[in-house]
Design an enzyme around this catalytic site. Sequence first.
Site, PDB file in Angstrom:
ATOM      1  N   HIS A 226       0.864  -1.155  -0.132  1.00 33.07           N
ATOM      2  CA  HIS A 226      -0.002  -0.034  -0.044  1.00 33.07           C
ATOM      3  C   HIS A 226       0.996   1.224   0.107  1.00 33.07           C
ATOM      4  O   HIS A 226       1.873   1.278   0.818  1.00 33.07           O
ATOM      5  CB  HIS A 226      -0.905   0.136   1.386  1.00 33.07           C
ATOM      6  CG  HIS A 226      -1.946   1.067   1.154  1.00 33.07           C
ATOM      7  ND1 HIS A 226      -1.633   2.374   1.509  1.00 33.07           N
ATOM      8  CD2 HIS A 226      -3.265   1.077   0.981  1.00 33.07           C
ATOM      9  CE1 HIS A 226      -2.760   3.025   1.341  1.00 33.07           C
ATOM     10  NE2 HIS A 226      -3.793   2.112   1.057  1.00 33.07           N
ATOM     11  N   ARG A 268      -3.264   1.137  -4.039  1.00 34.89           N
ATOM     12  CA  ARG A 268      -2.824  -0.238  -4.252  1.00 34.89           C
ATOM     13  C   ARG A 268      -3.554  -0.672  -5.411  1.00 34.89           C
ATOM     14  O   ARG A 268      -4.382  -0.193  -6.027  1.00 34.89           O
ATOM     15  CB  ARG A 268      -3.192  -1.025  -2.973  1.00 34.89           C
ATOM     16  CG  ARG A 268      -4.789  -0.900  -2.446  1.00 34.89           C
ATOM     17  CD  ARG A 268      -4.649  -1.729  -1.191  1.00 34.89           C
ATOM     18  NE  ARG A 268      -6.028  -0.982  -0.328  1.00 34.89           N
ATOM     19  CZ  ARG A 268      -6.921  -1.790   0.317  1.00 34.89           C
ATOM     20  NH1 ARG A 268      -6.739  -2.911   0.330  1.00 34.89           N
ATOM     21  NH2 ARG A 268      -7.973  -1.119   0.755  1.00 34.89           N
ATOM     22  N   LYS A 271      -7.396  -0.351  -7.183  1.00 38.30           N
ATOM     23  CA  LYS A 271      -8.085   0.585  -6.318  1.00 38.30           C
ATOM     24  C   LYS A 271      -8.263   1.895  -6.848  1.00 38.30           C
ATOM     25  O   LYS A 271      -7.610   2.204  -7.977  1.00 38.30           O
ATOM     26  CB  LYS A 271      -7.715   0.618  -4.967  1.00 38.30           C
ATOM     27  CG  LYS A 271      -7.702  -0.517  -4.062  1.00 38.30           C
ATOM     28  CD  LYS A 271      -8.875  -1.166  -3.754  1.00 38.30           C
ATOM     29  CE  LYS A 271      -9.792  -0.426  -3.050  1.00 38.30           C
ATOM     30  NZ  LYS A 271      -9.987  -0.478  -1.668  1.00 38.30           N
ATOM     31  N   ASP A 274      -6.786   8.421  -5.654  1.00 43.17           N
ATOM     32  CA  ASP A 274      -7.333   9.227  -4.473  1.00 43.17           C
ATOM     33  C   ASP A 274      -6.085  10.653  -4.296  1.00 43.17           C
ATOM     34  O   ASP A 274      -4.862  10.115  -4.374  1.00 43.17           O
ATOM     35  CB  ASP A 274      -7.217   8.165  -3.361  1.00 43.17           C
ATOM     36  CG  ASP A 274      -7.512   9.085  -1.972  1.00 43.17           C
ATOM     37  OD1 ASP A 274      -7.407  10.337  -1.790  1.00 43.17           O
ATOM     38  OD2 ASP A 274      -7.860   8.503  -1.150  1.00 43.17           O
ATOM     39  N   CYS A 276      -4.785  12.109  -1.965  1.00 41.25           N
ATOM     40  CA  CYS A 276      -3.756  11.929  -0.966  1.00 41.25           C
ATOM     41  C   CYS A 276      -2.619  11.102  -1.317  1.00 41.25           C
ATOM     42  O   CYS A 276      -1.637  11.138  -0.732  1.00 41.25           O
ATOM     43  CB  CYS A 276      -4.366  11.348   0.450  1.00 41.25           C
ATOM     44  SG  CYS A 276      -4.964   9.739   0.422  1.00 41.25           S
ATOM     45  N   TYR A 277      -2.750  10.318  -2.168  1.00 39.55           N
ATOM     46  CA  TYR A 277      -1.597   9.421  -2.897  1.00 39.55           C
ATOM     47  C   TYR A 277      -0.768  10.274  -3.607  1.00 39.55           C
ATOM     48  O   TYR A 277       0.437   9.621  -4.047  1.00 39.55           O
ATOM     49  CB  TYR A 277      -1.985   8.287  -3.440  1.00 39.55           C
ATOM     50  CG  TYR A 277      -2.739   7.233  -2.522  1.00 39.55           C
ATOM     51  CD1 TYR A 277      -2.333   6.990  -1.339  1.00 39.55           C
ATOM     52  CD2 TYR A 277      -4.119   6.637  -3.056  1.00 39.55           C
ATOM     53  CE1 TYR A 277      -3.132   5.942  -0.380  1.00 39.55           C
ATOM     54  CE2 TYR A 277      -4.846   5.968  -1.985  1.00 39.55           C
ATOM     55  CZ  TYR A 277      -4.439   5.549  -1.003  1.00 39.55           C
ATOM     56  OH  TYR A 277      -5.324   4.733   0.132  1.00 39.55           O
ATOM     57  N   ASP A 386     -10.375  13.790  -1.948  1.00 38.64           N
ATOM     58  CA  ASP A 386      -9.818  12.384  -2.263  1.00 38.64           C
ATOM     59  C   ASP A 386     -10.076  12.539  -4.060  1.00 38.64           C
ATOM     60  O   ASP A 386      -9.250  12.483  -4.896  1.00 38.64           O
ATOM     61  CB  ASP A 386     -10.546  11.411  -1.663  1.00 38.64           C
ATOM     62  CG  ASP A 386     -10.852  10.029  -2.074  1.00 38.64           C
ATOM     63  OD1 ASP A 386     -10.721  10.007  -3.295  1.00 38.64           O
ATOM     64  OD2 ASP A 386     -11.335   9.155  -1.555  1.00 38.64           O
ATOM     65  N   ASP A 393     -11.449  18.005   3.027  1.00 34.96           N
ATOM     66  CA  ASP A 393     -11.127  17.898   4.476  1.00 34.96           C
ATOM     67  C   ASP A 393      -9.516  18.333   4.612  1.00 34.96           C
ATOM     68  O   ASP A 393      -8.979  18.355   3.537  1.00 34.96           O
ATOM     69  CB  ASP A 393     -11.335  16.095   4.930  1.00 34.96           C
ATOM     70  CG  ASP A 393     -10.250  15.288   4.221  1.00 34.96           C
ATOM     71  OD1 ASP A 393      -9.375  15.284   4.359  1.00 34.96           O
ATOM     72  OD2 ASP A 393     -10.911  14.406   3.696  1.00 34.96           O
ATOM     73  N   HIS A 396      -6.708  15.582   3.506  1.00 35.22           N
ATOM     74  CA  HIS A 396      -6.687  15.575   2.063  1.00 35.22           C
ATOM     75  C   HIS A 396      -5.898  16.796   1.600  1.00 35.22           C
ATOM     76  O   HIS A 396      -4.888  16.880   0.480  1.00 35.22           O
ATOM     77  CB  HIS A 396      -7.706  15.130   1.109  1.00 35.22           C
ATOM     78  CG  HIS A 396      -8.033  13.907   1.024  1.00 35.22           C
ATOM     79  ND1 HIS A 396      -8.888  13.275   2.071  1.00 35.22           N
ATOM     80  CD2 HIS A 396      -7.476  12.785   0.494  1.00 35.22           C
ATOM     81  CE1 HIS A 396      -9.040  11.865   1.808  1.00 35.22           C
ATOM     82  NE2 HIS A 396      -8.200  11.623   0.988  1.00 35.22           N
TER      83      HIS A 396
HETATM   84  C1  LIG Z   1       2.947   8.885   8.761  1.00 34.53           C
HETATM   85  C2  LIG Z   1       1.751   8.160   8.786  1.00 34.53           C
HETATM   86  C3  LIG Z   1       0.784   7.909  10.007  1.00 34.53           C
HETATM   87  C4  LIG Z   1       1.183   7.354   7.541  1.00 34.53           C
HETATM   88  C5  LIG Z   1       0.065   6.643   7.288  1.00 34.53           C
HETATM   89  C6  LIG Z   1       0.197   6.245   6.097  1.00 34.53           C
HETATM   90  C7  LIG Z   1      -1.034   5.702   5.444  1.00 34.53           C
HETATM   91  C8  LIG Z   1      -2.059   6.714   4.471  1.00 34.53           C
HETATM   92  C9  LIG Z   1      -1.536   4.315   5.429  1.00 34.53           C
HETATM   93  C10 LIG Z   1      -2.876   3.957   4.826  1.00 34.53           C
HETATM   94  C11 LIG Z   1      -3.595   3.279   5.493  1.00 34.53           C
HETATM   95  C12 LIG Z   1      -4.710   2.274   4.603  1.00 34.53           C
HETATM   96  C13 LIG Z   1      -4.498   0.900   4.563  1.00 34.53           C
HETATM   97  C14 LIG Z   1      -5.573   2.840   3.920  1.00 34.53           C
HETATM   98  C15 LIG Z   1      -6.280   2.320   3.093  1.00 34.53           C
HETATM   99  O1  LIG Z   1      -7.363   2.763   3.065  1.00 34.53           O
HETATM  100  P1  LIG Z   1      -8.698   2.204   2.048  1.00 34.53           P
HETATM  101  O2  LIG Z   1      -9.027   1.107   1.794  1.00 34.53           O
HETATM  102  O3  LIG Z   1      -9.665   3.320   2.397  1.00 34.53           O
HETATM  103  O4  LIG Z   1      -8.037   3.261   0.755  1.00 34.53           O
HETATM  104  P2  LIG Z   1      -7.643   2.500  -0.589  1.00 34.53           P
HETATM  105  O5  LIG Z   1      -9.121   1.619  -1.221  1.00 34.53           O
HETATM  106  O6  LIG Z   1      -7.212   3.685  -1.401  1.00 34.53           O
HETATM  107  O7  LIG Z   1      -6.684   1.614  -0.185  1.00 34.53           O
HETATM  108 ZN   LIG Z   2      -7.252   9.599   0.561  1.00 29.35          ZN
END
Ligand SMILES: CC(C)=CCC/C(C)=C/CC/C(C)=C/COP(=O)(O)OP(=O)(O)O
Ligand SMILES: [Zn+2]
Length: 460
Positions: A226, A268, A271, A274, A276-277, A386, A393, A396
Site C-alpha cells: 500500500h 494499491r 483500487k 485518491d 492523498c496518494y 480525495d 477535508d 486531503h
Molecule cells: C505517517 C503516517 C501515519 C502514515 C500513514 C500512511 C497511510 C496513509 C496508510 C494507509 C492506510 C490504509 C491501509 C489505507 C487504506 O484505506 P482504504 O482501503 O480506504 O483506501 P484504498 O482503497 O485507497 O486502499
Molecule cells: Zn485519501
Amino acid sequence: MESSSSSHHDRHEKTLTITQIEQLGVEEKVAEIFQILNGVSPHTRSLIMELQRDKHIEFLTRGLRLLGPSYHVLDANRPWLCYWILHSLALLGEPLDLEFENAAVDFLLRCEAEDGGYGGGPGQMAHLATTYAAVNSLITLGSMWALSSINRDKMYKFLSQMKDPSGAFRMHDAGEMDVRACYTAISVASILNILDYELVKDVGSYIVRCQTYEGGIAGEPGSEAHGGYTFCGLATMILINEVDRLDLPRLLDWVAFRQGVECGFQGRTNKLVDGCYSFWQGGVLALMQRLLPIADEQLKLTFVPRSCLSMKSSNNSRSADTGDSPGLYDDLCQSSTSHQQIEGKLPDVGLAFINKKPNWGPLFNSTALQQYILLCSQVLEGGFKDKPGKQRDHYHSCYVLSGLSVSQYSWSKDENAPPLPKAVLGPYSNLLEPIHPLYNVILDRYYKAHEFFSGRQAQD
Ligand SMILES: CC(C)=CCC/C(C)=C/CC/C(C)=C/COP(=O)(O)OP(=O)(O)O
Ligand SMILES: [Zn+2]
C-alpha cells in the site's frame, strides 16, 4: 488574445460545468473534466488550473480557529489537525498570526504526556502518530519557543518504550506494531537528533519482511502492498541507512504503475485513485529519484538481497555489518564510517539525502499529477478532496498540497533555485514551498530544526 472579461466569463462557465460534473458517477467525472480542458484555449486552461490560494488559506485558517478549547470532534486527533493545517498553510507560504502560533505551541505542550511523547489531546496517552504530528507541527511553527518546548530526553524514553524486542515499534503502550509506527518513531528521532543504534536495531529487518511480491511495502508482514506504508517503509529504510536491503527495482516498478489514466495515484493495485496518494506515492517516487544509482547496482547484481549477502553474520542489522561491507548507499553519508559507528553515532542521513542532487527528472508524469490535483481534487471554494464527488477535508488538503509541491519541484536539480515555469502546471503563481521528502516538513523549517538540534544531546 482574449479580453479579461471574456476569459472571466469562460472560467466561470467552465467552473459551473465542473461543478455539474459532481453529479456524474465517479468514473465518468475525471474523463468529463479532462474533456472540458481539451476544448478551451490555452489561456482559459491556465485560468481553470489556477490554485485558489486565497480560498485555501481561508478554509485552513477557519479550521485552525475551530481547533480552540471548545473543539471536541476528532478529539484524539488534534495534533494531526494542527499538522495538516499548519503544514498546508506553510506550503502555501502563508505566515501565521502570533496569536495562532502561541495558541498552537501552548496547546501542543498540553498534549505532551508526563512520560514523553504526545497524546491526541491534553491528558491523553502518548501515541506515536500524534507524537509525529506534534513534532512536525512544532518544527513547522519554527520559533525558538516551539522548538525548545520539545522534551527530547523524555521523547527518547518514550520511543524506547515503544520499541518491541523484535525491532519494530508499537503505536502506543501495548498497541499495534506496524510500518507506520516504525516510520513515525524513526522520523521523530532523526529530526530531533536523538536517533541511535538502540532505536535502529532490527527495525530494517522488520521492514524488509513487509516488502511484498508486488514490490510495494505492506503495513505488516503478509499484508497487501500500500502506498501509505510504502512511503513509511522506504523513508524509514533511508533514515536508518539500510535502504539497499530493499528490492528497489521491484519497488520502483510497483509504484510507477500506481499512476492511473486519471493522472492521479491509487494506493494499491485495482483500487481507485485518491488525491492523498499524490504525496504517499508521489513522495515515494521523489525519494526514489535519489536512489536510482542503488537500484541500478542492484539490477547489475541481478539483485541478491543484502540479507543473503550477509547471511554469515548472525545479526543482519546494518549496525553489525557495515563495518566490513560498506552499503551501496554510504556515498550519501560522508560521516558513515566504521570509526563513528564504534562511537555510536549514526550518519546524518536527513541532511546528506537532501544535499545529494538527483541526476534524473521525475519518475512519474508530474504534469499529469498536477492536472489531477488542480482539476479533480481542488475544491474551488477552498480545500482539497480525495476525488470528484467526495468532500474536502484537512487530511486531503495537507497531502494533496504536499504532492503538488513534490510534483512542482520534481525537475529541480537544486532546491535553492526555483523550478522552471514548464515544471509548474497552470500559472506560475501556483508554485508552493519545497518540502523535505523524508519528513514532510517545509525545507527551510527542516534546516532551522536541524541547526537547532544538531550537536545537542538529549538533555532538557
Ligand atoms: C505517517 C503516517 C501515519 C502514515 C500513514 C500512511 C497511510 C496513509 C496508510 C494507509 C492506510 C490504509 C491501509 C489505507 C487504506 O484505506 P482504504 O482501503 O480506504 O483506501 P484504498 O482503497 O485507497 O486502499
Ligand atoms: Zn485519501
